[in-house]
Design an enzyme around this catalytic site. Sequence first.
Site, PDB file in Angstrom:
ATOM      1  N   LEU A 207       0.867  -1.198   0.000  1.00  0.00           N
ATOM      2  CA  LEU A 207       0.000   0.000   0.000  1.00  0.00           C
ATOM      3  C   LEU A 207       0.890   1.230   0.000  1.00  0.00           C
ATOM      4  O   LEU A 207       1.816   1.298   0.794  1.00  0.00           O
ATOM      5  CB  LEU A 207      -0.767   0.087   1.318  1.00  0.00           C
ATOM      6  CG  LEU A 207      -1.998  -0.733   1.592  1.00  0.00           C
ATOM      7  CD1 LEU A 207      -2.475  -0.397   3.007  1.00  0.00           C
ATOM      8  CD2 LEU A 207      -3.093  -0.451   0.591  1.00  0.00           C
ATOM      9  N   HIS A 208       0.594   2.178  -0.870  1.00  0.00           N
ATOM     10  CA  HIS A 208       1.310   3.451  -0.761  1.00  0.00           C
ATOM     11  C   HIS A 208       0.562   4.633  -1.353  1.00  0.00           C
ATOM     12  O   HIS A 208       1.055   5.745  -1.323  1.00  0.00           O
ATOM     13  CB  HIS A 208       2.695   3.357  -1.402  1.00  0.00           C
ATOM     14  CG  HIS A 208       2.639   3.293  -2.906  1.00  0.00           C
ATOM     15  ND1 HIS A 208       2.277   2.162  -3.586  1.00  0.00           N
ATOM     16  CD2 HIS A 208       2.884   4.225  -3.858  1.00  0.00           C
ATOM     17  CE1 HIS A 208       2.314   2.389  -4.891  1.00  0.00           C
ATOM     18  NE2 HIS A 208       2.677   3.647  -5.083  1.00  0.00           N
ATOM     19  N   ARG A 209      -0.636   4.404  -1.920  1.00  0.00           N
ATOM     20  CA  ARG A 209      -1.366   5.536  -2.527  1.00  0.00           C
ATOM     21  C   ARG A 209      -1.773   6.521  -1.437  1.00  0.00           C
ATOM     22  O   ARG A 209      -2.333   6.107  -0.406  1.00  0.00           O
ATOM     23  CB  ARG A 209      -2.645   5.074  -3.220  1.00  0.00           C
ATOM     24  CG  ARG A 209      -2.445   4.162  -4.364  1.00  0.00           C
ATOM     25  CD  ARG A 209      -2.146   4.883  -5.665  1.00  0.00           C
ATOM     26  NE  ARG A 209      -1.458   3.946  -6.523  1.00  0.00           N
ATOM     27  CZ  ARG A 209      -0.374   4.211  -7.253  1.00  0.00           C
ATOM     28  NH1 ARG A 209       0.143   5.406  -7.263  1.00  0.00           N
ATOM     29  NH2 ARG A 209       0.178   3.287  -7.990  1.00  0.00           N
ATOM     30  N   ARG A 244       6.304   6.076   2.929  1.00  0.00           N
ATOM     31  CA  ARG A 244       5.138   6.976   3.101  1.00  0.00           C
ATOM     32  C   ARG A 244       4.123   6.334   4.050  1.00  0.00           C
ATOM     33  O   ARG A 244       3.573   6.981   4.942  1.00  0.00           O
ATOM     34  CB  ARG A 244       4.462   7.231   1.741  1.00  0.00           C
ATOM     35  CG  ARG A 244       3.155   8.003   1.851  1.00  0.00           C
ATOM     36  CD  ARG A 244       2.390   7.997   0.536  1.00  0.00           C
ATOM     37  NE  ARG A 244       2.882   8.938  -0.444  1.00  0.00           N
ATOM     38  CZ  ARG A 244       2.588  10.231  -0.485  1.00  0.00           C
ATOM     39  NH1 ARG A 244       1.778  10.762   0.407  1.00  0.00           N
ATOM     40  NH2 ARG A 244       3.071  11.016  -1.425  1.00  0.00           N
ATOM     41  N   ASP A 283      -2.370  -1.611  -3.722  1.00  0.00           N
ATOM     42  CA  ASP A 283      -2.856  -0.458  -4.484  1.00  0.00           C
ATOM     43  C   ASP A 283      -1.798  -0.022  -5.490  1.00  0.00           C
ATOM     44  O   ASP A 283      -1.877   1.055  -6.071  1.00  0.00           O
ATOM     45  CB  ASP A 283      -3.271   0.696  -3.560  1.00  0.00           C
ATOM     46  CG  ASP A 283      -2.133   1.238  -2.711  1.00  0.00           C
ATOM     47  OD1 ASP A 283      -0.966   0.875  -2.943  1.00  0.00           O
ATOM     48  OD2 ASP A 283      -2.419   2.054  -1.802  1.00  0.00           O
TER      49      ASP A 283
END
Length: 364
Positions: A207-209, A244, A283
């Site tokens: 996940l990083h969006r 992030r 994502d």
Amino acid sequence: MKLMKVMVVVGTRPEIIKMSPVIKVLAQEGIPFIFVHSGQHYSKELDGIFFQHFNLPKPHYRLNVGSGSHAEQTSRILLGMERVLSRESCDIVLVQGDTNTVLGASLAASKLNIPIGHVEAGLRSGDMTMPEEQNRKVADCLSTLLFAPTPRSVSILTNEGADPKKIFLTGNTIVDALLQCDAKISPRRGFLKSTIGSDEPYLLLTLHRPTNVDYRSRLQSIMEGMRGIKKQLNMPILWPIHPRSLKNFERFGLNSNVVRLIEPIGYLEFIGLLKYSELVLTDSGGVQEEACVLKVPCVTLRENTERPETLEVGSNMLAGTEPDRISNAVVTMINRPRDWTNPFGDGNAGRRIVNILLNWNRGD
Ligand code: UD1
Ligand code: UDP
């Protein structure tokens, strides 16, 4: 006019991975190229380890733009690229994908009337709130050569009015990188024992969006989804966590007992973990493609995707971020026969792109 010199620009993890097959062929063919790294990604685990894995040459220029707001990052790339482009005369600038690096480099080249070749052109999520959708549309619009990975991306570009003479169906360079890597992965038991200490079945998460990880409620909802899946399937969920996401995970004080957090890992380790996982939740753009090629079921924690080919062939399902929807998608996908076909090409995209450059007539 004969092609003389190419400038190749990268800035982030996926650009390094997906540009490496092109760089490899440029080097094999002895085509002179100037290699520029924007420095958008700079931590070893998002940058240096991929240079090592792909045996890439040292960049001739590092712009060292680092992190910042979109405007800060893009403007630093724009200024840095203008400086480099003014010093180096090159016939074409190659960019890959949809990051701020691509936006800044494309704008700088375009303002100096230097042709641009866009690798992975013609992807669209239809969601203009995504920074990547903005970046890829601008890059496509400014490019002279559009290297489209799939027939769908060719149609998107054609329907948007791009000159068909500029568009080339090449396949996606991720398949080149992936197949070369897959050949080096050891058999399941040994690989898993040495990489994660156990060969029990597991799920993989990435996940990083910003829409998923920058908001407490969204990240919490996804973690609730993970709790539900873990209870239902009784399998660990491994998450090589992007910086992030880690920053936000800690800032929100979220509990990590439902997922097993690990550092972002190198390409061989990641592809091995993906290949041997029961299913991946993600994502990421690239991971949707890789899961499809490796025949690993994928659940995408988004409401849209710029890789709808994966939905069409049946390798992927969109689940958004609501816990129940995520669990339902996981159960559906884990039971689905893995008999889909790979829509992303045969692993020769890098070679095709370089052949197109070699045959390119600047007067076209
Ligand atoms: C960027 C791209 C995204 C791509 C992703 C690949 C844009 C708008 N976004 O998102 O399209 O999918 O890269 O991973 O271009 N950080 C580090 N070390 C680094 C780089 C970043 O710790 O080497 C941290 C910093 O806190 C930074 C944050 O990660 O603020 C986000 O980095 P940034 O490059 O702005 O965006 P990504 O989320 O990585
Ligand atoms: N990847 C990796 N190590 C990790 C996580 C991902 O090598 O710990 C690779 C993955 O195989 C894919 C790429 O990074 O090729 C995807 O990068 P990311 O999800 O950051 O970007 P996106 O594809 O969404 O732009």
